[in-house]
Design an enzyme around this catalytic site. Sequence first.
Site, PDB file in Angstrom:
ATOM      1  N   LYS A   1       0.840  -1.202   0.000  1.00 55.51           N
ATOM      2  CA  LYS A   1       0.000   0.000   0.000  1.00 55.51           C
ATOM      3  C   LYS A   1       0.867   1.240   0.000  1.00 55.51           C
ATOM      4  CE  LYS A   1       0.974   1.401   4.344  1.00 55.51           C
ATOM      5  NZ  LYS A   1       1.673   2.662   4.657  1.00 55.51           N
TER       6      LYS A   1
ATOM      7  N   ASP B   1      -1.962  -2.149  10.579  1.00 58.72           N
ATOM      8  CA  ASP B   1      -2.233  -2.052   9.139  1.00 58.72           C
ATOM      9  C   ASP B   1      -2.876  -3.303   8.555  1.00 58.72           C
ATOM     10  OD1 ASP B   1      -1.347   0.533   8.837  1.00 58.72           O
ATOM     11  OD2 ASP B   1       0.667  -0.018   8.157  1.00 58.72           O
TER      12      ASP B   1
END
Length: 286
Positions: free
Chosen positions: A8, A133
Site C-alpha cells: 500500500k 495495518d
Amino acid sequence: MKIRAYAKINLALDVVRKREDGYHELEMIMAPITLHDLIYINVIEEGIEIESNSTIMPVDQRNIMYKVAVLMKERYRIKKGIKIYVYKHIPTQAGLAGGSADGAAVIKAINKLFHLNLTNEQMAAIGKEVGADIPFCIYQKLALVSGIGEKLSFIDQSFECKVLLVKPKKGVSTKKAFSSLDLSRASHQDCHLMAKGIEENDYQAVISNLQNTLEKPSIKMVPEIEMIKQEMIKIGFDGALMSGSGSCVFALTKSDEILDKGFKYFKGKYYFVRKTEILNQNQLVD
C-alpha cells in the site's frame, strides 16, 4: 495454495495526536498498489515453518506471519502445522506495509485451508490484534483510515493512476519516526479533502492534497527522501510523497511516458525502483 500480498501507499497521512496509551491517533488515505509479495502456504503435520528468498526477513516468532499463524492455530484449535514460503518483492522499512500485507495474506490463506468460513470483518479483527495495518490489508481497498489504523471508511470510486516507487538503501524505523515527531510544529491537512477528490474523480484535488506529517522527521534521518521527491517533480511527475514512515517515495502520473522516463532515470541510482499502479477491485487476484 498461492496468495498475493499487496503493498500500500499513503496518499495522505496526518498524525492527529498522541493518545494516553502511547499510540498515535491517525487519519490517512491508504491505497493498495499492484506491487505484491507471493506467498505459498501448505498444511504440514505440525509446527510453523517459514522460508523466504529474503536473507534479512526473520523467519521465527518475530515475523508477523508467524504471529498470525500462532494466533489462529490457538483461536480455532488447529492441530495441523503450516509451512509458508514467501517471495519478497516489497522492501522492508519502506512504509509500504510489506509485513502487514504478508500477515493479512496468511490469515486469508488459513481461513481457506482450514474452511473456517470467516468474514472479512472477522479476519480484520484477528489482524488488528497483531498489527494496525493488517485490517486494511485484509480488504485491499482504497479507504479513509483513522484511529490507530483500525477504523476503515471505504472509498468506492476507483482511482486510476500510475505509480513510481523509489527507496533509498537506508530505511526508517516507524518507532523512531513517531518518537522524533514534534506535534506542536507538525504540518496537518484534512484527509477528507483527498477522499472527496477521489470520490469526485478530481485528479488535481488528489495531487493538491498529498501530505504526510511523518515526512519531515523521516527526512532528517534519511535526507535522500527529499532529494528523490525533487527529482521526481523535475522529471514531470504530477506529485510525489513519502509513504507511511518511509523511506520509500512514490510519484504519481497518468502518463506512461513520464513513468518510463522516471524509471530509467532512477534505476541503478537507488536501492529499490519499481513501476506499479493503484490497485482497483477489478484487478484483484489471490
